[in-house]
Design a protein around this motif. Structure first.
Motif: not given
Length: 164
Positions: A1-8
């Motif tokens: 799966g693709i990780d869609y987290t992008w906290p930056e």
């Protein structure tokens, strides 16, 4: 799966400011399109597109219930690409025209979600970075295309006609 987290991105002050500006401009856009009382909150679905040399975007339109679509040109130089809209009335004259917009760094473009658009190939070596987004009603609701006020946009002008 693709990780869609992008906290930056999602946790940054700049992104919060961007969402606030898109919210304000979306309210203005809807009001000018004929919506008497635009909502005060929206669900904004963003994604990033990077156009390297030779990359383009084929003609596309979206109809999945958003109020409007938009693009923020975060990094683009003059002449890198053109952002084009196709005439929704078809290809036969006197219609069939394409409106071409030359984006610039910091340019924010809002447009009807149903209007076909495309991006010409980037013929330069510098990548073009775009933050694209859809603006939906708050709480995951969807608009019904039959009630889309942007479908009835009309430009009214007054002309003076003189007799020669």
């Amino acid at each position: 799966g693709i990780d869609y987290t992008w906290p930056e991105l999602y946790d940054s002050v700049e992104y919060a400011r961007f969402l606030a500006r898109v919210t304000e401009l979306s309210k203005l856009y809807l009001k000018r399109s004929g919506m008497a009382d635009p909502p005060s909150r929206f669900q904004i679905f963003p994604w990033v597109e990077v156009f390297e040399r030779g990359d383009a975007l084929r003609p596309d339109a979206r109809i999945q219930g958003a109020y409007l679509a938009g693009r923020y040109f975060a990094s683009v130089n003059e002449g890198d690409i053109k952002f084009n809209f196709e005439d929704p009335r078809g290809i036969n004259p006197p219609f069939g025209k394409t409106f071409s917009h030359a984006p610039y760094r910091g340019n924010l473009v809002l447009h009807p979600v149903w209007n076909s658009y495309f991006v010409t190939p980037n013929m330069r070596t510098n990548p073009v970075v775009v933050l694209a987004f859809l603006v939906y009603p708050d709480a995951g609701k969807r608009t019904d295309w039959r009630r889309d006020v942007t479908g009835g946009i009309a430009l009214n002008r007054t002309f003076k006609i003189g007799v020669i």
